[in-house]
Design an enzyme around this catalytic site. Sequence first.
Site, PDB file in Angstrom:
ATOM      1  N   THR A  97      52.944  57.745  38.403  1.00 53.27           N
ATOM      2  CA  THR A  97      51.608  57.363  37.959  1.00 53.27           C
ATOM      3  C   THR A  97      50.619  57.391  39.122  1.00 53.27           C
ATOM      4  OG1 THR A  97      52.124  55.020  38.302  1.00 53.27           O
ATOM      5  CG2 THR A  97      52.512  55.933  36.104  1.00 53.27           C
ATOM      6  N   ALA A 120      53.737  59.045  30.451  1.00 52.95           N
ATOM      7  CA  ALA A 120      53.512  57.665  30.864  1.00 52.95           C
ATOM      8  C   ALA A 120      54.650  56.770  30.423  1.00 52.95           C
ATOM      9  CB  ALA A 120      52.195  57.153  30.271  1.00 52.95           C
ATOM     10  N   HIS A 151      52.742  43.142  27.760  1.00 51.08           N
ATOM     11  CA  HIS A 151      53.646  43.379  28.889  1.00 51.08           C
ATOM     12  C   HIS A 151      53.784  42.097  29.717  1.00 51.08           C
ATOM     13  CE1 HIS A 151      52.813  47.640  27.961  1.00 51.08           C
ATOM     14  NE2 HIS A 151      53.971  47.867  28.553  1.00 51.08           N
ATOM     15  N   LYS A 155      52.152  43.089  35.290  1.00 50.60           N
ATOM     16  CA  LYS A 155      51.536  44.392  35.039  1.00 50.60           C
ATOM     17  C   LYS A 155      50.026  44.273  35.166  1.00 50.60           C
ATOM     18  CE  LYS A 155      51.520  48.282  31.797  1.00 50.60           C
ATOM     19  NZ  LYS A 155      51.932  49.233  32.840  1.00 50.60           N
ATOM     20  N   THR A 162      50.788  53.688  28.157  1.00 52.68           N
ATOM     21  CA  THR A 162      51.368  54.021  26.855  1.00 52.68           C
ATOM     22  C   THR A 162      50.372  53.767  25.729  1.00 52.68           C
ATOM     23  OG1 THR A 162      53.587  53.526  27.657  1.00 52.68           O
ATOM     24  CG2 THR A 162      53.264  53.536  25.275  1.00 52.68           C
TER      25      THR A 162
END
Length: 240
Positions: A97, A120, A151, A155, A162
């Site tokens: 990423t 991703a 999440h 994060k 996504t």
Amino acid sequence: MNEAPQPIRILIHGASGRMGQALLRLAEERDDIVVVAAVSRSQPAQRVVEGVAHFAVSELAGAPEFDAAIDFSLPEGFDAILQLCAERGAALVSGTTGLEVAQRDAMAAASTRIPLLWAANFSLGVAVLSELVERAAAALPGWDCDIVESHHVHKKDAPSGTALALGASAEQGGAQPRYQSLRAGDIVGEHFVQFTTLGERIELNHRATNRDIFARGALHAAVRLARRAPGSYRLRDLLS
């Protein structure tokens, strides 16, 4: 009598990371894969670990021949593995990423020479969800589309990559998605897509409970992608 097909030779780039370690562990469970090299940023403490040759990134050019590379590294290490795959005609599966525009342009150029997949999310379930979202959006013009992703608390990006990819699928079908993000506890990943109109609602949901699913999906993709024609592929293109 037909001979069994030869295992796909895999190079793992970013082998010291969490995904790299999962890939090494899970590859051992498969008969259709043999890991021929594991590449990390730092100099390896051991040259061979459980039968797998280990290399530093600076030694990448000396890696043995491989059919596909799986890359979960950092943007600064991406150019070298892309170049090596292009030079050797090997497939590349990448989940790295934070790539710059120039690196994405380089991927597009390389895909005219090698089979290439960047994603991703490597969950096969999410790949199916993406297809369902696009189909639902196309079949339900004018319906509201909302994407809610959850999440773990660590994060930082929101919406998740996504969720944005699912939103792109919705847009492909003609919808205009709205996003909501939740950060709580140790949630591995949950993605909820809702289509709503007067009097009815459709809900599509995916929950990840174990991070190994992403490594398994990347291995699946590498096996399906190796020896295919050059081109830019999506994970959903390699489900069967």
